[in-house]
Scaffold this motif. Sequence first.
Motif, PDB file in Angstrom:
ATOM      1  N   THR A  98       0.797  -1.350  -0.146  1.00 21.40           N
ATOM      2  CA  THR A  98       0.248  -0.031   0.065  1.00 21.40           C
ATOM      3  C   THR A  98       1.198   1.116   0.492  1.00 21.40           C
ATOM      4  OG1 THR A  98      -1.492  -1.393   1.480  1.00 21.40           O
ATOM      5  CG2 THR A  98      -1.893   1.355   1.155  1.00 21.40           C
ATOM      6  N   CYS A  99       1.721   1.491   0.539  1.00 21.09           N
ATOM      7  CA  CYS A  99       3.172   2.073   0.650  1.00 21.09           C
ATOM      8  C   CYS A  99       3.422   2.668  -0.779  1.00 21.09           C
ATOM      9  CB  CYS A  99       4.306   1.835   1.274  1.00 21.09           C
ATOM     10  SG  CYS A  99       3.498   1.974   3.524  1.00 21.09           S
ATOM     11  N   ILE A 117      -4.286   4.407   1.573  1.00 18.76           N
ATOM     12  CA  ILE A 117      -3.519   4.940   2.857  1.00 18.76           C
ATOM     13  C   ILE A 117      -3.243   3.135   3.758  1.00 18.76           C
ATOM     14  CG2 ILE A 117      -5.164   5.914   5.105  1.00 18.76           C
ATOM     15  CD1 ILE A 117      -5.061   7.040   2.477  1.00 18.76           C
ATOM     16  N   PRO A 118      -2.071   3.377   3.628  1.00 17.07           N
ATOM     17  CA  PRO A 118      -1.507   2.051   4.479  1.00 17.07           C
ATOM     18  C   PRO A 118      -2.270   2.155   5.973  1.00 17.07           C
ATOM     19  CG  PRO A 118       0.408   3.648   3.805  1.00 17.07           C
ATOM     20  CD  PRO A 118      -1.019   4.414   3.734  1.00 17.07           C
ATOM     21  N   GLN A 119      -2.497   1.297   6.268  1.00 18.59           N
ATOM     22  CA  GLN A 119      -2.962   0.714   7.853  1.00 18.59           C
ATOM     23  C   GLN A 119      -1.697   0.999   8.923  1.00 18.59           C
ATOM     24  OE1 GLN A 119      -6.581   0.122   8.486  1.00 18.59           O
ATOM     25  NE2 GLN A 119      -6.270   0.428   6.134  1.00 18.59           N
ATOM     26  N   GLY A 125      -3.765  -5.251   7.046  1.00 19.00           N
ATOM     27  CA  GLY A 125      -4.176  -4.083   6.000  1.00 19.00           C
ATOM     28  C   GLY A 125      -5.030  -4.320   5.616  1.00 19.00           C
ATOM     29  N   SER A 126      -4.445  -4.654   3.963  1.00 18.93           N
ATOM     30  CA  SER A 126      -6.076  -4.357   2.820  1.00 18.93           C
ATOM     31  C   SER A 126      -6.658  -6.122   3.330  1.00 18.93           C
ATOM     32  CB  SER A 126      -5.799  -3.977   1.547  1.00 18.93           C
ATOM     33  OG  SER A 126      -6.672  -3.849   1.319  1.00 18.93           O
ATOM     34  N   ASP A 142      -4.179  -3.369  -5.065  1.00 16.62           N
ATOM     35  CA  ASP A 142      -3.851  -3.554  -3.782  1.00 16.62           C
ATOM     36  C   ASP A 142      -4.253  -4.745  -2.941  1.00 16.62           C
ATOM     37  OD1 ASP A 142      -1.933  -3.714  -1.483  1.00 16.62           O
ATOM     38  OD2 ASP A 142      -3.496  -1.623  -0.707  1.00 16.62           O
ATOM     39  N   SER A 143      -3.736  -5.957  -2.827  1.00 14.76           N
ATOM     40  CA  SER A 143      -3.733  -7.419  -3.201  1.00 14.76           C
ATOM     41  C   SER A 143      -4.089  -7.231  -1.411  1.00 14.76           C
ATOM     42  CB  SER A 143      -3.647  -8.366  -3.359  1.00 14.76           C
ATOM     43  OG  SER A 143      -2.200  -8.143  -2.907  1.00 14.76           O
TER      44      SER A 143
END
Length: 398
Positions: A98-99, A117-119, A125-126, A142-143
């Motif tokens: 994600t970053c 938006i990173p967790q 995460g996503s 994103d996966s």
Amino acid sequence: MGPRSSKVKKVHGHEGDAAERGRKQAVEEFTESEKKRQQIQNAQRMSELKERVKREKAKLKSYTPGDMSGAGEFEDIDLSDINAVRIAVIGPAGCGKTCFINLAETILLGEDKVTAIPQSAAGEGSLYLLPHLSSLNFRLLDSRGFFSPGESYKEELIQILSGRIRDNEPIPRPNDTYGNHRHLRDVIAKRDVALLSDCIHGIISVLDYNDPKFMEYADEAKVYRRLLKENGYSTAAVVTYKTTEAITEEDRRYHQNEAAKAIGSSIDRTFSLLNHVALGTEITVETEMTIVDILKTALLGAESFIKVQKQLEKYKFEDEIRDILTEDQRISVVDFMTSLENKYAWTKAEVNNVIEIFDNNYIDTVQRLNQKWEEVEDKITPWTIKDLIKEELDELLL
């Protein structure tokens, strides 16, 4: 004699001091000159790099499918159904997927357009397949991060690649306790493979060099590598760093080699990237250039995948038509036009208009169409459809 000798020595001593001061001054002046020369060279290189980044970013913003491969590569291949090249960003949980997308959005669209938006470090995460860069003609998806790239991840990756898991849907796993994930797994498993336009065309695989399992992936990811290779994917690999300490070029090359072995990418498709998002540091022009190079590499691999799949589709279509002709030399124009409708994504209305022209001229088979082509060709619109019908008809009846 004594006093005079002493005076001579003092004079010589003063001359030696002056010479030493002269040498020191010359060294300092040379050092300062070299420093200024190096600064000028560095400034020139930085200016050239900024200009290159600016040009390459503009190309990515105006990108259309086929651009990376160059003129002529898709000359005989129809890409009108590929509205956007789809690139999945995959890798272990917490590796910086994600970053990476966040950085790509920032340099291409600006901070105010960022959607990735990173967790927090404590979160998984996503959990969804999330598309980003939707305003451009390519997507970064994103996966969900994996914990092991072995057999347990294989089925999930197949569902992502094949388009069975759709954009913005959860990526369910057997042990999930989230909402309706268990039911969704059954639904996804029963879906057909999506159209090529909705499948994954390219892969960016991310690894964090601080991951405790970094050195183990070369062995653990055999299934993962084989699956991507067998399905024709040319993966771009990214090693992320979350450190403000200087990384030696030797360490960087070592990490890239290990990542290339784990992911199955070539070393020239493997990149190192400082994770500015996780570090909270300003994005450098060098990082911008690296992001651009990663995206260009992934897009080139994706175009190669699309080209191969398009050629396979064409061969399959031709084989199916030949099989039909072998079984029955009287293939109907309705079946013929339906095949072309699926192949070129024509609308029902366009196809029905053409079939109506054939009906009005008592044309019911492709053989009859071939015989009466000159009588009906001027009645078929638009000309693009007419030309493709003639092209397919000639090839069919060779």
